[in-house]
Design a protein around this motif. Structure first.
Motif, mmCIF file in Angstrom:
data_model
loop_
_atom_site.group_PDB
_atom_site.id
_atom_site.type_symbol
_atom_site.label_atom_id
_atom_site.label_comp_id
_atom_site.label_asym_id
_atom_site.label_seq_id
_atom_site.Cartn_x
_atom_site.Cartn_y
_atom_site.Cartn_z
ATOM 1 N N LEU A 338 74.611 105.295 59.897
ATOM 2 C CA LEU A 338 74.453 103.884 60.255
ATOM 3 C C LEU A 338 75.087 103.627 61.615
ATOM 4 N N ASP A 339 74.287 103.135 62.557
ATOM 5 C CA ASP A 339 74.791 102.731 63.862
ATOM 6 C C ASP A 339 74.247 101.337 64.163
ATOM 7 N N LEU A 340 74.494 100.841 65.364
ATOM 8 C CA LEU A 340 74.110 99.471 65.700
ATOM 9 C C LEU A 340 72.605 99.267 65.600
ATOM 10 N N LYS A 341 71.840 100.258 66.060
ATOM 11 C CA LYS A 341 70.387 100.148 66.014
ATOM 12 C C LYS A 341 69.885 100.090 64.576
ATOM 13 N N GLN A 342 70.401 100.980 63.743
ATOM 14 C CA GLN A 342 69.972 100.999 62.351
ATOM 15 C C GLN A 342 70.449 99.761 61.604
ATOM 16 N N LEU A 343 71.645 99.296 61.930
ATOM 17 C CA LEU A 343 72.155 98.083 61.297
ATOM 18 C C LEU A 343 71.262 96.888 61.602
ATOM 19 N N ASN A 344 70.791 96.807 62.831
ATOM 20 C CA ASN A 344 69.914 95.702 63.202
ATOM 21 C C ASN A 344 68.576 95.788 62.459
ATOM 22 N N CYS A 345 68.110 97.026 62.238
ATOM 23 C CA CYS A 345 66.880 97.199 61.460
ATOM 24 C C CYS A 345 67.071 96.722 60.025
ATOM 25 N N ILE A 346 68.198 97.093 59.430
ATOM 26 C CA ILE A 346 68.471 96.668 58.053
ATOM 27 C C ILE A 346 68.611 95.146 57.983
ATOM 28 N N TYR A 347 69.218 94.557 59.002
ATOM 29 C CA TYR A 347 69.408 93.102 59.060
ATOM 30 C C TYR A 347 68.062 92.379 59.000
ATOM 31 N N ARG A 348 67.020 93.004 59.524
ATOM 32 C CA ARG A 348 65.699 92.388 59.573
ATOM 33 C C ARG A 348 64.760 92.924 58.483
ATOM 34 N N TYR A 349 65.301 93.671 57.534
ATOM 35 C CA TYR A 349 64.473 94.242 56.475
ATOM 36 C C TYR A 349 63.748 93.158 55.675
ATOM 37 N N LYS A 350 62.541 93.494 55.279
ATOM 38 C CA LYS A 350 61.837 92.721 54.267
ATOM 39 C C LYS A 350 62.034 93.451 52.940
ATOM 40 N N THR A 351 62.058 92.734 51.868
ATOM 41 C CA THR A 351 62.335 93.350 50.569
ATOM 42 C C THR A 351 61.068 93.481 49.741
ATOM 43 N N GLU A 352 61.185 94.290 48.698
ATOM 44 C CA GLU A 352 60.115 94.508 47.726
ATOM 45 C C GLU A 352 58.828 94.986 48.396
ATOM 46 N N GLU A 353 59.012 95.926 49.332
ATOM 47 C CA GLU A 353 57.855 96.536 49.977
ATOM 48 C C GLU A 353 57.316 97.654 49.094
ATOM 49 N N TYR A 354 56.042 97.826 49.147
ATOM 50 C CA TYR A 354 55.383 98.810 48.296
ATOM 51 C C TYR A 354 54.602 99.793 49.166
ATOM 52 N N SER A 355 54.299 100.951 48.625
ATOM 53 C CA SER A 355 53.472 101.957 49.260
ATOM 54 C C SER A 355 54.292 102.846 50.195
ATOM 55 N N HIS A 356 53.639 103.889 50.711
ATOM 56 C CA HIS A 356 54.298 104.855 51.582
ATOM 57 C C HIS A 356 54.591 104.278 52.955
ATOM 58 N N THR A 357 54.004 103.140 53.263
ATOM 59 C CA THR A 357 54.235 102.520 54.571
ATOM 60 C C THR A 357 55.481 101.643 54.588
ATOM 61 N N ALA A 358 56.192 101.539 53.475
ATOM 62 C CA ALA A 358 57.374 100.682 53.386
ATOM 63 C C ALA A 358 58.442 101.134 54.365
ATOM 64 N N VAL A 359 59.008 100.192 55.116
ATOM 65 C CA VAL A 359 60.115 100.475 56.030
ATOM 66 C C VAL A 359 61.432 100.475 55.274
ATOM 67 N N ASN A 360 61.602 99.518 54.388
ATOM 68 C CA ASN A 360 62.801 99.404 53.559
ATOM 69 C C ASN A 360 62.600 100.262 52.310
ATOM 70 N N LYS A 361 62.758 101.560 52.461
ATOM 71 C CA LYS A 361 62.403 102.505 51.403
ATOM 72 C C LYS A 361 63.226 102.332 50.143
ATOM 73 N N PHE A 362 64.485 101.926 50.284
ATOM 74 C CA PHE A 362 65.368 101.826 49.127
ATOM 75 C C PHE A 362 65.571 100.380 48.670
ATOM 76 N N ASN A 363 64.750 99.492 49.195
ATOM 77 C CA ASN A 363 64.799 98.081 48.814
ATOM 78 C C ASN A 363 66.200 97.493 48.955
ATOM 79 N N VAL A 364 66.829 97.810 50.093
ATOM 80 C CA VAL A 364 68.159 97.278 50.382
ATOM 81 C C VAL A 364 68.051 95.788 50.687
ATOM 82 N N MET A 365 68.906 95.006 50.079
ATOM 83 C CA MET A 365 68.938 93.569 50.321
ATOM 84 C C MET A 365 69.792 93.282 51.550
#
Length: 498
Positions: A338-365
């Motif tokens: 986890l670094d600043l770039k990845q933290l910013n990505c997690i900050y903007r995560y959408k939840t409950e994504e489905y399929s192999h195209t999901a960015v938030n693979k672990f459904n982190v809130m």
């Protein structure tokens, strides 16, 4: 529930079988006859020349070396396991002129007082010599706690207690383990054991705890891993592979691996851990995939790869280990950093994504990220996440290592001064504070609220760190050379410098 016990005939008779489980306790010496030598040649990063290039001036080593194979040649010790035993570290000044810190002798004396005997053989060290409060289970030999003690004895040329411990723990693994009416996996190692003295029958019995007496009744996940790591350290230190090569030890390794490599419902190569199953005996909210267990798992797999014999069942397990190591290395490097770039990505995560195209693979809130993380995260570099589980990231791991592990990491990374400063700080506090288990507060100014004093792993950890710094070749016991094949070809953030 009655405890699981192991009893051996008091007369110590030896069976004609070659099984180590049928060898009497007073006949351990037979195991060391005609040891089969192994290749102990050190690679460039662990030889004396490379360590002499470090930017710290090392003290002369308190041991002598064999010029042919660099195996350690130890001086005889008159009374190696008595509390008054003497070594290069508990004398005022060793023969080569090395002047130890004043608390080193105190530490060795305390460590020797903690030794536990079974049938007149040393088999481990108790967790703490704290007589100020109720003992609880601190009068037992914990597998994880004994590791720094074992390393201290190995580095000081006293391998017998380590061999005895490895054999006893292996013997306990072979017994049936039940918690209430449920049977545990065959390969589970005990969290701890103690010696029960029966003054009427004049017998001694080993009583093991596999989790039935632990807080939360959680079986230990880490004990088996520590046992494998210590077996490899013993083999590396002594140059004697005869113990590890015995069928019983090979079977013990396979049983441990069979539990953690079994295929089930988990979709990750990491190990799912119940709360309180590792490193600590209090429920601390670590349920999930704590990084300390994954790192221990990785190290145990690497050690098992060196110890397993490729004949018979060993070949199949070697293939499984190699496969898991690749997957585990990829997973940890990708999803735990986890670094600043990845933290910013997690900050903007959408939840409950489905399929192999999901960015938030672990459904982190994203809301699970504590506010302090954003101010804490540096603009350069980053941290490994301490625990990862679906829905949330629990904590970060800026520096979660013990003193001896910190020293080993500093030496291997070529930054021994960091370890030197940490050891000097420890020397200013540990003895004065009574060798506490841990410290509280952001700066460690306070002795832990529930920390036991005269903690054996605090004592042994200091000694191991001290000996590593004075003879960096000791790091080879707990460190493995980089395996280039384990480095996955993935794109990382620019902040990744490992």
């Amino acid at each position: 529930m009655s405890p699981i016990t192991v009893d051996v005939s008091q007369n110590g008779q030896v069976s004609t079988s070659n099984s180590i489980f049928e060898i009497g306790d007073e006949d351990f010496s037979r195991l060391s006859e005609k040891p089969k030598p192994i290749n102990t040649e050190r690679k460039r990063s662990f030889d004396e020349k490379s360590f002499s290039e470090l930017s710290i001036t090392m003290s002369p080593r308190p041991f002598y070396r064999n010029s042919e194979n660099s195996s350690r040649v130890f001086e005889p010790v008159d009374s190696i396991y008595s509390s008054g035993g003497r070594s290069g570290f508990d004398t005022p000044r060793s023969e080569n002129g090395f002047e130890p810190h004043p608390i080193v002798a105190e530490a060795w004396e305390a460590l020797r007082r903690s030794i536990v005997y079974f049938r007149k053989q040393p088999v481990g060290t108790i967790a703490a010599l704290d007589h100020s409060e109720e003992k609880l289970n601190y009068d037992q030999v914990f597998v994880r706690d004994f590791v720094p003690s074992a390393l201290a004895f190995l580095m000081n040329g006293e391998p017998d207690i380590v061999k005895n411990f490895l054999i006893k723990a292996l013997r306990l693994q072979s017994w049936e383990k039940k918690v209430d009416l449920f049977k545990l996996g065959e390969g589970v190692m005990p969290a701890s054991f103690k010696v029960h003295h029966d003054p009427i029958r004049n017998t001694e019995t080993l009583v093991a705890d596999f989790g039935e007496a632990a807080i939360g009744r959680v079986a230990p996940v880490d004990s088996g891993f520590w046992w494998i790591i210590l077996l490899r350290a013993y083999t590396k230190s002594t140059g004697d592979s005869s113990l590890a090569d015995m069928p019983e030890c090979q079977r013990g390794i396979r049983l441990i691996l069979s539990i953690c490599l079994s295929e089930g419902f988990d979709t990750f190569p990491t190990l799912l851990c119940a709360d309180g199953c590792c490193m600590i005996d209090r429920r601390m909210g670590i349920h999930g995939y704590p990084i300390e267990i994954q790192a221990l798992f990785f190290m145990a797999l690497r050690c098992a790869l060196q110890l397993l014999k490729p004949e018979g069942e060993g070949k199949e397990f070697i293939e499984k280990v190699v496969e898991r190591l690749h997957a585990l290395s990829f997973h940890m490097r990708n999803y735990y950093w986890l670094d600043l770039k990845q933290l910013n990505c997690i900050y903007r995560y959408k939840t409950e994504e489905y399929s192999h195209t999901a960015v938030n693979k672990f459904n982190v809130m994203p809301d699970s990220l504590p506010d302090w993380v954003f101010d804490f995260m540096p603009t350069k570099g980053g941290y490994f996440i301490g625990n990862q589980a679906p829905l949330m990231i629990v904590k970060l791991l800026p520096l979660g290592v013990l003193l001896w592990l910190l020293t080993a990491a500093c030496i291997k990374s070529g930054r021994p001064q960091i370890a030197k400063k940490a050891i000097e700080l420890a020397e200013s506090r540990l003895l004065k504070d009574g060798w506490p288990e841990y410290y509280d507060g952001k700066t460690g100014r306070y002795i832990g609220k529930q920390a036991r004093k005269h903690q054996t792993w605090s004592i042994a950890g200091y000694l191991v760190a001290k000996m590593m710094l004075e003879d960096p070749s000791h790091v080879g016991m707990v460190s493995l050379e980089e395996d280039k094949q384990m480095c996955p070809r993935v794109k990382r953030s620019a902040s990744w410098t490992c």
